[in-house]
Design a protein around this motif. Structure first.
Motif, mmCIF file in Angstrom:
data_model
loop_
_atom_site.group_PDB
_atom_site.id
_atom_site.type_symbol
_atom_site.label_atom_id
_atom_site.label_comp_id
_atom_site.label_asym_id
_atom_site.label_seq_id
_atom_site.Cartn_x
_atom_site.Cartn_y
_atom_site.Cartn_z
ATOM 1 N N TYR A 54 0.883 -1.157 0.000
ATOM 2 C CA TYR A 54 0.000 0.000 0.000
ATOM 3 C C TYR A 54 0.923 1.210 0.000
ATOM 4 N N LYS A 85 -1.617 -3.278 8.781
ATOM 5 C CA LYS A 85 -0.695 -2.404 8.043
ATOM 6 C C LYS A 85 0.550 -2.223 8.905
ATOM 7 N N PHE A 91 -6.169 -3.341 9.144
ATOM 8 C CA PHE A 91 -6.444 -2.803 7.812
ATOM 9 C C PHE A 91 -7.182 -3.889 7.039
ATOM 10 N N ASP A 129 -9.453 1.283 7.718
ATOM 11 C CA ASP A 129 -8.118 1.501 8.273
ATOM 12 C C ASP A 129 -8.248 1.803 9.761
ATOM 13 N N ASN A 130 -7.779 0.865 10.582
ATOM 14 C CA ASN A 130 -7.818 1.008 12.041
ATOM 15 C C ASN A 130 -9.235 1.287 12.556
ATOM 16 N N GLU A 134 -12.947 4.123 5.035
ATOM 17 C CA GLU A 134 -12.382 5.172 4.187
ATOM 18 C C GLU A 134 -13.223 5.351 2.928
#
Length: 197
Positions: A54, A85, A91, A129-130, A134
């Motif tokens: 990524y 990640k 992730f 993400d966490n 997104e």
């Protein structure tokens, strides 16, 4: 009487050697790719791994969870890749195929050698993400199911192995990013295939 201890010892050795195949099939076997450090090698053996670059970060499966869950719900089939990640932050990447409704893991055999264009109308990619979902706009890319095969253990069908590669470019929260060198090799069975309809 003097033979009881050797017999008990032999019985304990035999019992200790027996294992639950289902538990063994859930384990991940991570062999690092020497050409793309940090990612697992591409394989088709059911190693239960996935990984992708990524931008400059590495995302690989979290060994505490299933690397992939397949969920059929609300007229679509989601492939939820659970990872980390840079080994710390959760992730997740989800490939969602509308109007693809397998009834069980063996229906996934239809995906063998199939290429999914991520810009297609009935395809969606979601990123978390966490724990934060997104905003994703796919620019280009594809998911390729290179090999989908039956898994047989001791002459009993135990699921399917999904193996393939992927890459794509996207705009995530207004920032252009690239996902490259993606690969997956995951066993799908009773424990990680769900129909919620």
């Amino acid at each position: 009487m003097k033979y009881i201890y050797p017999i008990l010892f032999l019985l304990l050795v035999v019992l200790a050697g027996c294992s639950d195949d289902d538990l063994y099939l859930e384990e991940s076997v991570f062999i690092e790719d020497p050409e793309v450090p940090g990612l697992p090698i591409y394989s088709e053996y059911g190693y239960n791994t996935f990984g992708v670059r990524y931008d400059r970060d590495v995302i690989t499966n979290n060994t505490a969870d299933y690397p992939l869950k397949v969920i059929v719900s609300d007229g679509s089939c989601s492939f939820n890749f659970n990872g980390r990640k840079d080994y710390y932050n959760d992730f997740n990447i989800t490939l969602k195929l509308d109007n693809y409704l397998p009834n069980d893991e063996y229906d996934l055999l239809d995906l063998n050698n199939q290429v999914i264009d991520l810009t297609g109308e009935q395809v969606d990619v979601e990123i978390e993400d966490n724990g934060k979902e997104e905003s994703v706009e796919i620019l280009n890319g594809q998911f390729t199911f290179k090999k989908v095969q039956r898994l047989t253990v001791d002459e009993v069908e135990s699921g399917v192995i999904l193996s393939g590669v992927f890459d794509f470019k996207a705009i995530i929260n207004g920032e252009p990013v690239a996902f490259s060198y993606g690969r997956f090799d995951v066993i799908i069975s009773y424990s990680n295939f769900f129909v919620l309809n």
